[in-house]
Write an enzyme that holds these catalytic residues in place. Structure first.
Site, mmCIF file in Angstrom:
data_model
loop_
_atom_site.group_PDB
_atom_site.id
_atom_site.type_symbol
_atom_site.label_atom_id
_atom_site.label_comp_id
_atom_site.label_asym_id
_atom_site.label_seq_id
_atom_site.Cartn_x
_atom_site.Cartn_y
_atom_site.Cartn_z
ATOM 1 N N LYS A 184 -1.540 -71.685 -18.049
ATOM 2 C CA LYS A 184 -0.567 -70.721 -18.553
ATOM 3 C C LYS A 184 0.628 -71.465 -19.172
ATOM 4 C CE LYS A 184 -1.664 -67.292 -14.906
ATOM 5 N NZ LYS A 184 -1.005 -66.338 -13.961
ATOM 6 N N HIS B 219 -4.597 -69.551 -14.473
ATOM 7 C CA HIS B 219 -5.435 -68.402 -14.163
ATOM 8 C C HIS B 219 -6.816 -68.931 -13.811
ATOM 9 C CE1 HIS B 219 -7.609 -64.622 -14.457
ATOM 10 N NE2 HIS B 219 -8.518 -65.289 -15.150
ATOM 11 N N THR C 284 -2.519 -66.423 -5.046
ATOM 12 C CA THR C 284 -1.765 -65.871 -6.180
ATOM 13 C C THR C 284 -0.273 -66.162 -6.051
ATOM 14 O OG1 THR C 284 -3.403 -64.103 -6.290
ATOM 15 C CG2 THR C 284 -1.331 -63.743 -7.476
ATOM 16 N N PHE D 121 5.617 -54.934 -12.650
ATOM 17 C CA PHE D 121 5.858 -56.215 -13.317
ATOM 18 C C PHE D 121 4.944 -56.449 -14.521
ATOM 19 C CE2 PHE D 121 2.956 -56.923 -9.709
ATOM 20 C CZ PHE D 121 1.876 -57.529 -10.342
ATOM 21 N N ARG E 289 -11.219 -71.153 -7.536
ATOM 22 C CA ARG E 289 -10.211 -70.339 -6.836
ATOM 23 C C ARG E 289 -9.620 -71.114 -5.654
ATOM 24 N NH1 ARG E 289 -7.987 -65.538 -8.987
ATOM 25 N NH2 ARG E 289 -7.509 -64.845 -6.889
ATOM 26 N N ASN F 195 2.399 -69.142 -11.689
ATOM 27 C CA ASN F 195 1.511 -69.960 -10.860
ATOM 28 C C ASN F 195 0.620 -70.890 -11.677
ATOM 29 O OD1 ASN F 195 -0.083 -67.950 -11.858
ATOM 30 N ND2 ASN F 195 -0.401 -66.918 -9.903
#
Ligand code: UDP
Ligand code: MG
Length: 169
Positions: A10, A125, A97, A58, A91, A122
């Site tokens: 990100k 993704h 998260t 959000f 993951r 974070n």
């Protein structure tokens, strides 16, 4: 079972110069990179990617975040990782998260933060399950951008398609 997983570095990950660190950490999974590119994220793509969160307070800020507007870095790095149990492996390495709840040694635990507006920046993704992975990969990549046949394809002859090409060979 072999699986595909969509990974995005990100805009906060890019602005923090974490690309190399994240790719190095990802190599711990022994998975293969089968697609990679830098993408300028349109509002449509960001909204489609996070469609499951459309009713959250959000959401608008999240869309702004994925487009890089919070970091003056209007791009993300998108990749497909492939291999045995890819989704869970990635993951686990990514972490929870919420970066404050993520394992400190996970990517999100090590590099993520919560903004004053409450958004979890974070850093990456990672697809959450096989159905989401397929939906996301088809959203971010064309079949020919992935070096294996991730999902069934069909061939269409397109007429009158306008696209940019190099002006000189
Ligand atoms: N997010 C957030 N606050 C929340 C939940 C999610 O800011 O309470 C952001 C965060 O950046 C997260 C993204 O929205 O990575 C997508 O949320 P999801 O629940 O799909 O979590 P993920 O699959 O990324 O762990
Ligand atoms: Mg998710």
């Amino acid at each position: 079972m072999n699986q595909n997983s969509l990974i995005l570095i990100k805009p906060d990950g890019l602005v923090k110069s974490l690309t190399g660190n994240i790719l190095t950490r990802m190599s711990e999974t022994k998975l293969e990179i089968v697609a990679a590119k830098i993408v300028r994220v349109s509002p449509e793509l960001a909204k489609a990617h996070y469609q499951h969160l459309a009713d959250k307070p959000f959401f608008d800020e999240l869309i702004t975040y994925l487009q890089g507007q919070l970091h003056d870095r209007r791009k993300v790095m998108a990749m497909v990782y492939w291999g045995e149990d890819a989704i869970n492996k990635v993951r686990a390495l990514a972490g929870a998260t919420n970066p404050e709840e993520a394992e400190p040694t996970s990517i999100r635990g090590a590099y993520g933060r919560i903004t004053s507006k409450g958004i979890y920046e974070n850093v990456i993704h990672a697809s959450s399950d096989a159905i989401e992975a397929e939906r996301e990969i088809k959203l971010w990549f064309e079949p020919d951008e992935i070096i294996l046949d991730a999902f069934p394809t069909k061939t269409e002859t397109l007429n009158d398609v306008k696209k940019r090409v190099w002006a000189k060979a």
